[in-house]
Design a protein around this motif. Structure first.
Motif, PDB file in Angstrom:
ATOM      1  N   LEU A 185     -34.044   8.012  -8.443  1.00 12.61           N
ATOM      2  CA  LEU A 185     -33.798   6.626  -8.032  1.00 12.61           C
ATOM      3  C   LEU A 185     -32.458   6.493  -7.308  1.00 12.61           C
ATOM      4  O   LEU A 185     -32.351   5.803  -6.289  1.00 12.61           O
ATOM      5  CB  LEU A 185     -33.856   5.686  -9.233  1.00 12.61           C
ATOM      6  N   ALA A 240     -31.963   5.407  -3.413  1.00 15.38           N
ATOM      7  CA  ALA A 240     -31.103   4.271  -3.066  1.00 15.38           C
ATOM      8  C   ALA A 240     -30.103   4.675  -1.983  1.00 15.38           C
ATOM      9  O   ALA A 240     -29.903   3.950  -1.002  1.00 15.38           O
ATOM     10  CB  ALA A 240     -30.384   3.747  -4.308  1.00 15.38           C
ATOM     11  N   GLN A 251     -35.086  -3.436  -1.338  1.00 20.53           N
ATOM     12  CA  GLN A 251     -35.353  -2.060  -1.751  1.00 20.53           C
ATOM     13  C   GLN A 251     -34.489  -1.661  -2.949  1.00 20.53           C
ATOM     14  O   GLN A 251     -34.983  -1.035  -3.895  1.00 20.53           O
ATOM     15  CB  GLN A 251     -35.125  -1.100  -0.581  1.00 20.53           C
ATOM     16  N   LEU A 274     -35.847  -0.557  -6.731  1.00 20.76           N
ATOM     17  CA  LEU A 274     -35.461   0.665  -7.407  1.00 20.76           C
ATOM     18  C   LEU A 274     -34.787   0.354  -8.750  1.00 20.76           C
ATOM     19  O   LEU A 274     -35.005   1.054  -9.743  1.00 20.76           O
ATOM     20  CB  LEU A 274     -34.533   1.488  -6.520  1.00 20.76           C
ATOM     21  N   GLN A 334     -37.337  -0.247 -11.306  1.00 18.80           N
ATOM     22  CA  GLN A 334     -37.878   1.016 -11.813  1.00 18.80           C
ATOM     23  C   GLN A 334     -36.941   1.619 -12.851  1.00 18.80           C
ATOM     24  O   GLN A 334     -37.391   2.137 -13.875  1.00 18.80           O
ATOM     25  CB  GLN A 334     -38.118   2.003 -10.662  1.00 18.80           C
TER      26      GLN A 334
END
Length: 156
Positions: free
Chosen positions: A34, A38, A146, A150, A153
């Motif tokens: 992740l 990013a 975005q 993330l 998540q």
């Protein structure tokens, strides 16, 4: 430098963070992935999954940074967990909260920061998925979206 405030539900937030027993644990590929995504999506050299403890922020995942933790009083993420929206600082040298922060000092200091909250299942923030650059940036709506996806998540 302005010391970060405590979250309005600080004790409940800390209790949840400690109950998850994630502080000071080993590397985890899912968090590392992740952070890497990013950094790539936002075009920055540094991305972190940062967990904000009582006195420090500890990095569960790190891309482009060697530090494992910093004191909470210099933490951008400690500010971010108190905000309703993703927290963005486009140029830290021009922001009264951070211009004299030791993490901002020097040529390679933090200039740009954006952090999206990583929360528990009740919505209490445990930390952030954040991105950092040593150059000022603007942050597009698409990049913000975005980063938030993330961070969601990471929360799961």
């Amino acid at each position: 430098m302005i010391t970060p405030p405590n979250h309005p539900q600080e004790q409940a937030r800390l209790d949840s963070l400690y109950a998850h027993q994630i502080l000071d644990t080993g590397a985890d590929q899912s968090f590392d992935d992740l952070a890497q995504l990013a950094a790539q999506l936002c075009g920055v050299p540094v991305a972190l999954v940062s967990l904000v403890d009582k006195d420090r922020q500890w990095f569960k995942a790190r891309v482009g940074m060697d530090l494992m933790e910093t004191n909470r009083d210099v933490s951008f993420c400690a500010h971010a967990i108190c905000e309703d929206q993703t927290f963005v600082v486009e140029d830290a040298t021009k922001d009264k909260r951070f211009h004299d922060n030791p993490l901002v000092a020097g040529e390679d200091g933090i200039r740009f920061y954006a952090g999206a909250k990583v929360c528990d299942d009740k919505g209490l923030p445990m930390g952030t998925l954040c991105i950092i650059d040593n150059k000022p940036h603007t942050f597009s709506g698409e990049q913000k979206h975005q980063l938030e996806q993330l961070a969601n998540q990471a929360s799961r």
